[in-house]
Design a protein around this motif. Sequence first.
Motif, PDB file in Angstrom:
ATOM      1  N   GLU A   2       2.568  -9.340  -0.551  1.00 14.79           N
ATOM      2  CA  GLU A   2       1.507  -8.825  -1.424  1.00 14.79           C
ATOM      3  C   GLU A   2       1.153  -7.373  -1.120  1.00 14.79           C
ATOM      4  OE1 GLU A   2      -0.094  -9.966  -4.131  1.00 14.79           O
ATOM      5  OE2 GLU A   2       1.215 -11.706  -4.118  1.00 14.79           O
ATOM      6  N   PRO A  21      11.201 -17.208  -6.439  1.00 17.97           N
ATOM      7  CA  PRO A  21      10.070 -17.323  -7.378  1.00 17.97           C
ATOM      8  C   PRO A  21       9.889 -16.036  -8.201  1.00 17.97           C
ATOM      9  CG  PRO A  21       9.433 -18.038  -5.171  1.00 17.97           C
ATOM     10  CD  PRO A  21      10.797 -17.439  -5.060  1.00 17.97           C
ATOM     11  N   VAL A  22       9.477 -16.219  -9.437  1.00 16.91           N
ATOM     12  CA  VAL A  22       9.279 -15.100 -10.353  1.00 16.91           C
ATOM     13  C   VAL A  22       8.264 -14.113  -9.797  1.00 16.91           C
ATOM     14  CG1 VAL A  22       8.557 -14.455 -12.685  1.00 16.91           C
ATOM     15  CG2 VAL A  22       9.922 -16.509 -12.327  1.00 16.91           C
ATOM     16  N   THR A  23       7.251 -14.611  -9.114  1.00 22.00           N
ATOM     17  CA  THR A  23       6.224 -13.721  -8.550  1.00 22.00           C
ATOM     18  C   THR A  23       6.810 -12.783  -7.499  1.00 22.00           C
ATOM     19  OG1 THR A  23       5.626 -15.454  -6.964  1.00 22.00           O
ATOM     20  CG2 THR A  23       4.308 -15.294  -8.979  1.00 22.00           C
ATOM     21  N   VAL A  24       7.835 -13.232  -6.795  1.00 21.82           N
ATOM     22  CA  VAL A  24       8.510 -12.385  -5.799  1.00 21.82           C
ATOM     23  C   VAL A  24       9.466 -11.436  -6.520  1.00 21.82           C
ATOM     24  CG1 VAL A  24      10.078 -12.363  -3.819  1.00 21.82           C
ATOM     25  CG2 VAL A  24       8.266 -14.076  -3.951  1.00 21.82           C
ATOM     26  N   SER A  26       9.334 -10.194  -9.415  1.00 21.24           N
ATOM     27  CA  SER A  26       8.655  -9.142 -10.169  1.00 21.24           C
ATOM     28  C   SER A  26       8.291  -7.943  -9.284  1.00 21.24           C
ATOM     29  CB  SER A  26       7.397  -9.704 -10.838  1.00 21.24           C
ATOM     30  OG  SER A  26       6.432 -10.058  -9.861  1.00 21.24           O
ATOM     31  N   ARG A  27       8.291  -8.126  -7.983  1.00 21.56           N
ATOM     32  CA  ARG A  27       7.945  -7.038  -7.056  1.00 21.56           C
ATOM     33  C   ARG A  27       9.184  -6.443  -6.379  1.00 21.56           C
ATOM     34  NH1 ARG A  27       3.929 -10.759  -7.104  1.00 21.56           N
ATOM     35  NH2 ARG A  27       1.776 -10.051  -6.942  1.00 21.56           N
ATOM     36  N   CYS A  28      10.345  -6.820  -6.878  1.00 22.02           N
ATOM     37  CA  CYS A  28      11.590  -6.406  -6.213  1.00 22.02           C
ATOM     38  C   CYS A  28      12.451  -5.522  -7.106  1.00 22.02           C
ATOM     39  CB  CYS A  28      12.418  -7.642  -5.855  1.00 22.02           C
ATOM     40  SG  CYS A  28      11.660  -8.732  -4.662  1.00 22.02           S
TER      41      CYS A  28
END
Length: 172
Positions: A2, A21-24, A26-28
């Motif tokens: 985060e 996971p999509v949440t990870v 999206s930050r890559c």
Amino acid sequence: LEEPPPHVKFLLATTDPHKIPVTVLSRCLQFNLKRLLPAQVFTQMEFILQQESIEFEAAALKLLSRAADGSMRDGLSLLDQAIVYGNDKVMTEDVRIMLGTVAQQPIDDILIALAQGDAVAILDKINEIANLTSDFSDVLKQILQILHRVALVQQIPTVVDHDFDGDMIAAL
């Protein structure tokens, strides 16, 4: 992930990005790496074995680098297995047994007999292989790989320069 400190960088490597996971994701930043040529995998394996002073046969490394199928990670895993299987040596016959592959010579003999139209020689080699294994899927896979490379060389003759068995491919 985060709020990492500015000096911290995470490097995630996977062959299954769909499992992240999509949440990870999206930050890559994503980098899709291309497959390596068998010759590149071979060169790295050769370098490692020389640095570690482990005895090896070039033909064994060729088998391993083809089995790696463009993946250095898979190639190094196979190399580790071969070292253990061969008691700190990487020998062709040990690698063949470990991989469960048929020796290259009968495959070459079948293709040469096919090119010469010698049906008797083809059937003799098939019987010889049948005495070694009842599963011809690996044999067919090897034949298809060679025929694919022959077709490439017919269209682009310079491709043979990057091939391990260029003489055999050129002859066919």
